[in-house]
Every structure is written in structure tokens, then in C-alpha cells.
Design a protein around this motif. Sequence first.
Motif, PDB file in Angstrom:
ATOM      1  N   TYR A  92      32.265  35.404  36.047  1.00 19.14           N
ATOM      2  CA  TYR A  92      31.636  36.630  36.529  1.00 19.14           C
ATOM      3  C   TYR A  92      32.581  37.296  37.528  1.00 19.14           C
ATOM      4  O   TYR A  92      33.137  36.623  38.404  1.00 19.14           O
ATOM      5  N   GLY A  93      32.748  38.610  37.404  1.00 18.88           N
ATOM      6  CA  GLY A  93      33.636  39.271  38.349  1.00 18.88           C
ATOM      7  C   GLY A  93      33.700  40.765  38.137  1.00 18.88           C
ATOM      8  O   GLY A  93      33.070  41.325  37.228  1.00 18.88           O
ATOM      9  N   PRO A  94      34.474  41.454  38.969  1.00 19.00           N
ATOM     10  CA  PRO A  94      34.572  42.914  38.914  1.00 19.00           C
ATOM     11  C   PRO A  94      35.281  43.401  37.654  1.00 19.00           C
ATOM     12  O   PRO A  94      35.980  42.631  36.976  1.00 19.00           O
ATOM     13  N   PRO A  95      35.133  44.678  37.327  1.00 18.78           N
ATOM     14  CA  PRO A  95      35.870  45.270  36.205  1.00 18.78           C
ATOM     15  C   PRO A  95      37.373  45.058  36.376  1.00 18.78           C
ATOM     16  O   PRO A  95      37.902  45.164  37.478  1.00 18.78           O
ATOM     17  N   GLY A  96      38.036  44.731  35.273  1.00 19.34           N
ATOM     18  CA  GLY A  96      39.480  44.507  35.289  1.00 19.34           C
ATOM     19  C   GLY A  96      39.870  43.052  35.239  1.00 19.34           C
ATOM     20  O   GLY A  96      41.010  42.717  34.884  1.00 19.34           O
ATOM     21  N   LEU A  97      38.940  42.158  35.566  1.00 15.77           N
ATOM     22  CA  LEU A  97      39.270  40.735  35.591  1.00 15.77           C
ATOM     23  C   LEU A  97      39.592  40.212  34.197  1.00 15.77           C
ATOM     24  O   LEU A  97      40.596  39.516  33.992  1.00 15.77           O
ATOM     25  N   GLU A  98      38.765  40.557  33.225  1.00 12.21           N
ATOM     26  CA  GLU A  98      39.005  40.081  31.859  1.00 12.21           C
ATOM     27  C   GLU A  98      40.335  40.590  31.328  1.00 12.21           C
ATOM     28  O   GLU A  98      41.110  39.836  30.716  1.00 12.21           O
ATOM     29  N   PHE A 118      33.495  36.536  29.723  1.00  9.28           N
ATOM     30  CA  PHE A 118      33.606  37.284  30.966  1.00  9.28           C
ATOM     31  C   PHE A 118      32.393  38.192  31.106  1.00  9.28           C
ATOM     32  O   PHE A 118      32.011  38.893  30.166  1.00  9.28           O
ATOM     33  N   VAL A 119      31.794  38.163  32.291  1.00 10.52           N
ATOM     34  CA  VAL A 119      30.643  39.018  32.585  1.00 10.52           C
ATOM     35  C   VAL A 119      31.032  39.935  33.735  1.00 10.52           C
ATOM     36  O   VAL A 119      31.343  39.474  34.833  1.00 10.52           O
ATOM     37  N   GLU A 120      31.038  41.229  33.466  1.00  9.53           N
ATOM     38  CA  GLU A 120      31.395  42.221  34.478  1.00  9.53           C
ATOM     39  C   GLU A 120      30.197  42.463  35.385  1.00  9.53           C
ATOM     40  O   GLU A 120      29.106  42.767  34.912  1.00  9.53           O
ATOM     41  N   VAL A 121      30.400  42.311  36.691  1.00  9.89           N
ATOM     42  CA  VAL A 121      29.291  42.461  37.626  1.00  9.89           C
ATOM     43  C   VAL A 121      29.344  43.828  38.305  1.00  9.89           C
ATOM     44  O   VAL A 121      30.399  44.447  38.414  1.00  9.89           O
ATOM     45  N   GLY A 122      28.171  44.266  38.761  1.00  8.08           N
ATOM     46  CA  GLY A 122      28.062  45.525  39.474  1.00  8.08           C
ATOM     47  C   GLY A 122      26.991  45.438  40.535  1.00  8.08           C
ATOM     48  O   GLY A 122      26.185  44.489  40.574  1.00  8.08           O
ATOM     49  N   ASN A 123      26.953  46.412  41.406  1.00  7.70           N
ATOM     50  CA  ASN A 123      26.008  46.427  42.503  1.00  7.70           C
ATOM     51  C   ASN A 123      24.566  46.360  42.000  1.00  7.70           C
ATOM     52  O   ASN A 123      24.170  47.117  41.122  1.00  7.70           O
ATOM     53  N   GLY A 124      23.790  45.422  42.534  1.00  7.10           N
ATOM     54  CA  GLY A 124      22.387  45.295  42.170  1.00  7.10           C
ATOM     55  C   GLY A 124      22.114  44.400  40.984  1.00  7.10           C
ATOM     56  O   GLY A 124      20.941  44.178  40.632  1.00  7.10           O
ATOM     57  N   ASP A 125      23.156  43.871  40.357  1.00  2.99           N
ATOM     58  CA  ASP A 125      22.938  42.976  39.213  1.00  2.99           C
ATOM     59  C   ASP A 125      22.217  41.703  39.656  1.00  2.99           C
ATOM     60  O   ASP A 125      22.429  41.198  40.765  1.00  2.99           O
ATOM     61  N   VAL A 126      21.392  41.181  38.769  1.00  4.35           N
ATOM     62  CA  VAL A 126      20.702  39.906  39.006  1.00  4.35           C
ATOM     63  C   VAL A 126      20.820  39.073  37.737  1.00  4.35           C
ATOM     64  O   VAL A 126      20.536  39.564  36.639  1.00  4.35           O
ATOM     65  N   PHE A 127      21.250  37.832  37.883  1.00  3.01           N
ATOM     66  CA  PHE A 127      21.431  36.940  36.742  1.00  3.01           C
ATOM     67  C   PHE A 127      20.569  35.690  36.903  1.00  3.01           C
ATOM     68  O   PHE A 127      20.365  35.211  38.024  1.00  3.01           O
ATOM     69  N   ASP A 128      20.091  35.172  35.794  1.00  2.00           N
ATOM     70  CA  ASP A 128      19.434  33.864  35.758  1.00  2.00           C
ATOM     71  C   ASP A 128      20.461  32.881  35.216  1.00  2.00           C
ATOM     72  O   ASP A 128      20.806  32.924  34.026  1.00  2.00           O
ATOM     73  N   ILE A 129      20.974  32.024  36.087  1.00  2.00           N
ATOM     74  CA  ILE A 129      22.062  31.119  35.710  1.00  2.00           C
ATOM     75  C   ILE A 129      21.622  29.685  35.966  1.00  2.00           C
ATOM     76  O   ILE A 129      21.470  29.266  37.116  1.00  2.00           O
ATOM     77  N   GLU A 130      21.377  28.958  34.908  1.00  2.00           N
ATOM     78  CA  GLU A 130      20.961  27.555  34.998  1.00  2.00           C
ATOM     79  C   GLU A 130      19.728  27.402  35.885  1.00  2.00           C
ATOM     80  O   GLU A 130      19.583  26.420  36.619  1.00  2.00           O
ATOM     81  N   GLY A 131      18.836  28.376  35.830  1.00  2.00           N
ATOM     82  CA  GLY A 131      17.624  28.332  36.636  1.00  2.00           C
ATOM     83  C   GLY A 131      17.775  28.954  38.015  1.00  2.00           C
ATOM     84  O   GLY A 131      16.776  29.212  38.692  1.00  2.00           O
ATOM     85  N   VAL A 136      23.764  40.201  43.102  1.00  2.00           N
ATOM     86  CA  VAL A 136      25.084  40.748  43.407  1.00  2.00           C
ATOM     87  C   VAL A 136      24.929  42.011  44.248  1.00  2.00           C
ATOM     88  O   VAL A 136      24.121  42.881  43.931  1.00  2.00           O
ATOM     89  N   GLN A 137      25.707  42.098  45.325  1.00  2.00           N
ATOM     90  CA  GLN A 137      25.656  43.253  46.221  1.00  2.00           C
ATOM     91  C   GLN A 137      27.083  43.733  46.499  1.00  2.00           C
ATOM     92  O   GLN A 137      27.950  42.943  46.872  1.00  2.00           O
ATOM     93  N   LEU A 138      27.325  45.027  46.319  1.00  2.00           N
ATOM     94  CA  LEU A 138      28.631  45.600  46.641  1.00  2.00           C
ATOM     95  C   LEU A 138      28.831  45.608  48.147  1.00  2.00           C
ATOM     96  O   LEU A 138      27.953  46.017  48.909  1.00  2.00           O
ATOM     97  N   LEU A 139      30.009  45.175  48.583  1.00  2.00           N
ATOM     98  CA  LEU A 139      30.348  45.145  50.000  1.00  2.00           C
ATOM     99  C   LEU A 139      31.204  46.362  50.363  1.00  2.00           C
ATOM    100  O   LEU A 139      31.297  47.316  49.591  1.00  2.00           O
ATOM    101  N   ASP A 140      31.830  46.338  51.531  1.00  3.29           N
ATOM    102  CA  ASP A 140      32.634  47.462  52.009  1.00  3.29           C
ATOM    103  C   ASP A 140      34.062  46.979  52.228  1.00  3.29           C
ATOM    104  O   ASP A 140      34.403  46.448  53.286  1.00  3.29           O
ATOM    105  N   HIS A 141      34.894  47.148  51.214  1.00  7.70           N
ATOM    106  CA  HIS A 141      36.270  46.663  51.263  1.00  7.70           C
ATOM    107  C   HIS A 141      37.186  47.716  50.632  1.00  7.70           C
ATOM    108  O   HIS A 141      36.712  48.723  50.093  1.00  7.70           O
ATOM    109  N   ALA A 142      38.470  47.467  50.689  1.00  6.89           N
ATOM    110  CA  ALA A 142      39.442  48.428  50.166  1.00  6.89           C
ATOM    111  C   ALA A 142      39.319  48.594  48.652  1.00  6.89           C
ATOM    112  O   ALA A 142      39.657  49.654  48.113  1.00  6.89           O
TER     113      ALA A 142
END
Length: 308
Positions: A92-98, A118-131, A136-142
Motif C-alpha cells: 500500500y502506498g502513494p501514487p507512483g510507487l508501483e 500494489f494498492v494506491e492509497v489516498g486521503n480518507g481511504d479505509v481498508f479491512d486488512i486481516e480483520g 489513511v490520512q494525508l499529512l502536511d509534507h513536501a
Amino acid sequence: MKFKVLGSGAGIPSRTRNTQSFVLDVVEEINQYFLIDTSEALQHRILDTTIRPSKIRHVFITHLHGDHILGLPGFLSSRSHQGGEGIPLIVYGPPGLEEWIETTFRTSGTHLNYAIQFVEVGNGDVFDIEGFKVSVQLLDHAIDSFLYVFEEPDKPGALKSDKLREMGIKPGPIYKQIKSSKTFEHEGIIYNTCDYVSAPTAGRKVAVHGDTRVIRHKDYLDMLEGSDLIVHEATYLHGEQEKAHLYYHSEINDVLFNLSQISYGQLLFSHISNRYDAEMVRLVEEQLPSGIKLAHDFIEITIPRDSQ
């Protein structure tokens, strides 16, 4: 449940700190590890632990700066030869990782012997992973950098077998039937099962940040509320709030003040700049309140139930 730090440094490695990589150890719960960020030399770091790469089925990347991802190609490749053959992996990760991994593998002629998704994540995403619920929350970075919040499901309450025995219901398969139903009948009387089961134990909550400035939004703080463990960057340990903000990072006292508005169990500061020597780190640690620590490589934090 345990949280293990394989790398606690910022930017570039030092003699005492590798760059950022974490493992959320949920082997006792689901017989797996969740790997969060993959710093350079991750393969070597794992060799210094009892972690088995084959038990890593999910990898979470906070952002695409090199000190958080340069160990990923090597880890994916070596996992093929460390018990991972035929065991699928999800990243799981941001666009461009794959695209970056595919390009790296294509140019280096690397092939895996297991399926990778590969699973592209975005702000507000919620996943059910192994229970587990993973938010996922977008932070404030470059660049886009994310917070992952891992929430364990509640553990069902235990059957009050002493009360059943007092009613004349002897232990046996009937106990399992009672616990799995909303009501049960005994000697012509209907009983509510909830009266014979203890309250469920709340699942644990772990919040792991990528690089970020301090965020003061209520929605963000609400997302952290009640965490049993918060992992936050502290690239700057001694003042310099303005400089931290300028470079899209956080200063430790600013984070402490911000998080004083919520309740949580433990707080672990990581992503420590290599410009701080051991004496400065020691002085900062001595001033931290109970339950708050500075990370160092290979530190392990136990996350007990009901830690709040």
C-alpha cells in the motif's frame, strides 16, 4: 501486539541510526507482521531480528522519499528466497510507487516467485486488512505523505460459565452454542446470552505517521484520539519550530503541545535528525513525561490491551 523499530533516523543513516522502517508485530493475533516503510538496508536489519519475511504479507509506505523506500526493492527480492515463495504480498502506498518498483525490476532483471499487488492509497481511504481497520490520512509534507491508523477488532467477551453451572447447565458443546446465539433456552425459559457473557475487550489502536508538519485540525486529532500508541516524527528535538515548519517537518515540543489536546496511551518519537549527538538525545529523553519515548534502532514497544 508489539511495535518494533528497525530504523529511527531522518534523511540519511548515521552510525547509530538507520533511516525509517517499522514493524507492527501482530503474530500473536493473526500470525503476521505489518511492515511500515522500508529504509535502505532493511534486509540487513531484518537479519538482526527474529522476523520472518514470509510472515510479512502487507507493506505500508507513508511517502516516496528515499529514506522511506530505498530498501523496498531489495526486501521484495530477498523475500523470494526467505520462505516467501508462493505467498502473496500487498503493498500500500502513494501514487507512483508501483511504477517505480516495476521500472526498477525491469531494468535490473529482477523476478519474484510470488504474486505482488500494489494498492494506491489516498486521503480518507479505509481498508479491512486481516480483520484490522486501516485508515489513511494525508499529512502536511513536501510531497504526499500519509498517516496509517491500525485498529484491531474488539475481542469478544468470555462466557460466564460459573453462572451457567449455577443454573444446572454442565460444560460441553452447549456452551459454544450458547455463546454463538443471541438467546438460549433452559428448562422452558428463554435467556439473553449477553447476560451470561462478559463485556468485550476493546481492540488496540496504533497510529503511525509519515513525515509531516504539526497538524492542528480537529478531524486529524479526532482520528488519533484514544490511540494506544502514536508514532510521530521529531526531526527537530530542540526548538527551531519555524525551521521545522519551513522544511515540512516537526519539532518535538510543538508535537507534545498539539497532542496534549487528546488522550492516548504511549507516544514514540522517531525520524530523529543525525545532527543530534547521544548526549543531546539523552538530555531530551530525561525531560519526557512517562509513556513518551524517543525511538532508537531495535527498540520494541509492547502494546497491552486496555493501555488507556
